[in-house]
Design a protein around this motif. Structure first.
Motif, PDB file in Angstrom:
ATOM      1  N   ILE A  16       0.839  -1.208   0.000  1.00 50.10           N
ATOM      2  CA  ILE A  16       0.000   0.000   0.000  1.00 50.10           C
ATOM      3  C   ILE A  16       0.866   1.247   0.000  1.00 50.10           C
ATOM      4  CG2 ILE A  16      -1.632   1.341   1.379  1.00 50.10           C
ATOM      5  CD1 ILE A  16      -2.857  -1.320   2.298  1.00 50.10           C
ATOM      6  N   ILE A  17       1.900   1.237   0.830  1.00 52.17           N
ATOM      7  CA  ILE A  17       2.793   2.391   0.898  1.00 52.17           C
ATOM      8  C   ILE A  17       3.490   2.608  -0.442  1.00 52.17           C
ATOM      9  CG2 ILE A  17       4.911   3.263   1.952  1.00 52.17           C
ATOM     10  CD1 ILE A  17       4.002   1.892   4.556  1.00 52.17           C
ATOM     11  N   ALA A  22       3.969   5.658  -5.383  1.00 53.69           N
ATOM     12  CA  ALA A  22       3.970   5.720  -6.840  1.00 53.69           C
ATOM     13  C   ALA A  22       2.946   6.730  -7.341  1.00 53.69           C
ATOM     14  CB  ALA A  22       3.686   4.337  -7.423  1.00 53.69           C
ATOM     15  N   CYS A  23       1.764   6.719  -6.720  1.00 51.70           N
ATOM     16  CA  CYS A  23       0.722   7.675  -7.106  1.00 51.70           C
ATOM     17  C   CYS A  23       1.186   9.095  -6.840  1.00 51.70           C
ATOM     18  CB  CYS A  23      -0.564   7.387  -6.340  1.00 51.70           C
ATOM     19  SG  CYS A  23      -1.376   5.833  -6.800  1.00 51.70           S
ATOM     20  N   GLY A  24       1.774   9.318  -5.651  1.00 51.31           N
ATOM     21  CA  GLY A  24       2.275  10.651  -5.316  1.00 51.31           C
ATOM     22  C   GLY A  24       3.382  11.093  -6.257  1.00 51.31           C
ATOM     23  N   ALA A  25       4.215  10.153  -6.660  1.00 49.46           N
ATOM     24  CA  ALA A  25       5.312  10.494  -7.571  1.00 49.46           C
ATOM     25  C   ALA A  25       4.775  10.899  -8.942  1.00 49.46           C
ATOM     26  CB  ALA A  25       6.253   9.295  -7.704  1.00 49.46           C
ATOM     27  N   LEU A 153      -0.945  15.488  -3.472  1.00 50.01           N
ATOM     28  CA  LEU A 153      -0.184  14.371  -4.024  1.00 50.01           C
ATOM     29  C   LEU A 153      -0.949  13.057  -3.966  1.00 50.01           C
ATOM     30  CD1 LEU A 153       3.294  15.255  -2.491  1.00 50.01           C
ATOM     31  CD2 LEU A 153       2.584  15.527  -4.874  1.00 50.01           C
ATOM     32  N   LEU A 154      -1.712  12.859  -2.906  1.00 51.03           N
ATOM     33  CA  LEU A 154      -2.477  11.617  -2.763  1.00 51.03           C
ATOM     34  C   LEU A 154      -3.956  11.923  -2.913  1.00 51.03           C
ATOM     35  CD1 LEU A 154      -0.567   9.902   0.179  1.00 51.03           C
ATOM     36  CD2 LEU A 154      -0.203   9.687  -2.293  1.00 51.03           C
ATOM     37  N   ASN A 155      -4.324  12.270  -4.121  1.00 49.59           N
ATOM     38  CA  ASN A 155      -5.682  12.708  -4.415  1.00 49.59           C
ATOM     39  C   ASN A 155      -6.122  12.006  -5.697  1.00 49.59           C
ATOM     40  OD1 ASN A 155      -7.793  14.395  -5.673  1.00 49.59           O
ATOM     41  ND2 ASN A 155      -7.391  15.831  -4.011  1.00 49.59           N
ATOM     42  N   LYS A 156      -7.243  11.312  -5.630  1.00 51.62           N
ATOM     43  CA  LYS A 156      -7.671  10.527  -6.798  1.00 51.62           C
ATOM     44  C   LYS A 156      -7.952  11.415  -8.012  1.00 51.62           C
ATOM     45  CE  LYS A 156     -12.557  10.304  -5.388  1.00 51.62           C
ATOM     46  NZ  LYS A 156     -13.028  11.245  -6.415  1.00 51.62           N
ATOM     47  N   ASP A 157      -8.439  12.649  -7.762  1.00 51.71           N
ATOM     48  CA  ASP A 157      -8.733  13.531  -8.882  1.00 51.71           C
ATOM     49  C   ASP A 157      -7.455  14.025  -9.554  1.00 51.71           C
ATOM     50  OD1 ASP A 157     -11.506  13.367  -8.567  1.00 51.71           O
ATOM     51  OD2 ASP A 157     -11.506  14.943  -7.046  1.00 51.71           O
ATOM     52  N   THR A 158      -6.465  14.404  -8.752  1.00 48.28           N
ATOM     53  CA  THR A 158      -5.214  14.873  -9.354  1.00 48.28           C
ATOM     54  C   THR A 158      -4.464  13.722 -10.013  1.00 48.28           C
ATOM     55  OG1 THR A 158      -4.117  14.699  -7.188  1.00 48.28           O
ATOM     56  CG2 THR A 158      -4.946  16.858  -7.842  1.00 48.28           C
ATOM     57  N   LEU A 159      -4.604  12.514  -9.485  1.00 44.94           N
ATOM     58  CA  LEU A 159      -4.008  11.350 -10.152  1.00 44.94           C
ATOM     59  C   LEU A 159      -4.683  11.129 -11.504  1.00 44.94           C
ATOM     60  CD1 LEU A 159      -2.107   8.925 -10.170  1.00 44.94           C
ATOM     61  CD2 LEU A 159      -3.893   7.620  -8.975  1.00 44.94           C
TER      62      LEU A 159
END
Length: 359
Positions: A16-17, A22-25, A153-159
């Motif tokens: 999970i981490i 990876a998503c934040g990156a 950084l950890l936002n589903k919309d920005t991802l």
């Protein structure tokens, strides 16, 4: 058994981490809201003013900044640069409240000193209070604390928009900052559109008192005064956006005409006391507002009018001063009170108009 379970839990947490990292990156590298930088290897996708104005305010170097609501959306920064011979950026918040513009201004001046701020004053937003504010402006993008960047950084919309930005560039569909958020190319700027999109009110039974908007106008002007006094070296060019003549039909019919004129007078009396302010009354320019072919509804004007207004600003035309304010208001009051609005609903008027214009 316990050891195996512990390994499974630790592996799950590590997975999970790693996934979150990876998503934040991805969000950090693509930066869809331009929060950290303006991309130079791909074109951004401009999708939401309230989420992306913070990045533009922070990261676009510009000596001249044009700020406003949807009334300012069709001013291109390139037109401002050509007109004034300066670097420029346009920042718009549709239907924006003054508290929202205040946050944008804070970021603007944190990033860079500005030589000129052009503020397109939207009268409909000037005369209202903050009760309708929805909180749609994401504070984590506008404050200076890095601690809540995690919300970005950890936002589903920005991802989602990170992935979409990469795909859009692959498809050759990225945006330019100059054209981003403009919408004039999708409208028909014509008197027929203006009239079709205007809902003419019934004639009101009474009149609003002249001071009906005074408290709300004072509160909003106090926000502008904060910018003006905090940045005395910056020139503030403030103009009343030119709504069409249909706006004046509306305020006469709904009984608010005296309250509107009092609000404009209040703007002049408040802002003209500052040496670093120039105020322009394009809302009272008959050549612009009486030509319905400049409009797509009763307030929004075309990009061609944007260019005309920039040229007028550059030439210092239509400027209101302490000396001419009352005379200008009195003359315009006479004009709108006695204007023949009924002609727009008279078929014979349009027959003659079409004949004269070769339509």
């Amino acid at each position: 058994m316990k050891q195996a379970y512990r390994r499974w839990v630790c592996g799950l947490l590590a997975g999970i981490i790693a996934l979150l990292a990876a998503c934040g990156a991805v969000v950090y590298v693509v930066d869809p809201c331009l929060y950290y930088r303006v991309p130079d290897k791909w074109q951004p996708v401009l999708f939401n003013e309230r989420y992306q104005m913070a990045g533009l305010a922070r990261n676009v170097e510009a000596d001249t900044v044009l700020v406003g609501t949807s009334m300012a959306a069709n001013y291109r920064a390139s037109w401002i640069e050509e007109t004034f011979g300066t670097s420029a950026v346009r920042l718009t918040i549709p239907d924006g409240y003054y508290s929202e513009f205040d946050q944008v201004m804070d970021l603007l001046f944190q990033a860079q000193d500005r030589e000129r701020v052009i503020f397109a004053m939207d009268l409909n937003t000037l005369v209202r209070d903050e009760s309708g504010l929805t909180g749609a402006l994401p504070d984590y993008l506008y404050n200076s604390s890095p601690l809540d960047d995690i919300q970005y950084l950890l936002n589903k919309d920005t991802l989602y928009y990170s992935v979409y930005t990469l795909l859009a560039n692959h498809w050759g569909q990225g945006d330019t900052i100059d054209e981003g958020f403009t919408w004039d190319q999708n409208e028909w700027w014509n008197h027929m559109s203006a009239l079709k999109n205007y809902q003419r009110p019934e004639i009101a039974g009474g009149q609003l008192p002249a001071g009906a908007y005074a408290a709300d106008v004072a509160a909003n002007l106090a926000v502008l005064e904060g910018w003006i006094t905090r940045h005395p070296e910056t020139e503030f060019d403030i103009f009343l956006s030119p709504y069409s003549i249909l706006f004046w039909d509306k305020v006469i019919r709904d009984g608010s005409v005296e309250a509107v004129f009092a609000a404009i007078r209040q703007v002049g009396e408040t802002l003209l006391q500052y040496d670093n302010v120039k105020l322009y009354g394009y809302l009272m320019d008959a050549d612009i507002v009486a030509d319905l072919d400049n409009y797509c509804d009763y307030v929004h004007h075309s990009g061609a009018v944007c260019q005309e207004i920039l040229a007028m600003l550059r030439a210092d035309e239509g400027r209101l001063t302490a000396e001419n304010l009352e005379e200008t208001l009195a003359s315009w009051h006479e004009f709108v009170i006695h204007y023949d609005y009924e002609k727009f609903w008279d078929e014979s008027f349009w027959h003659q108009w079409n004949a004269e214009h070769g339509a």
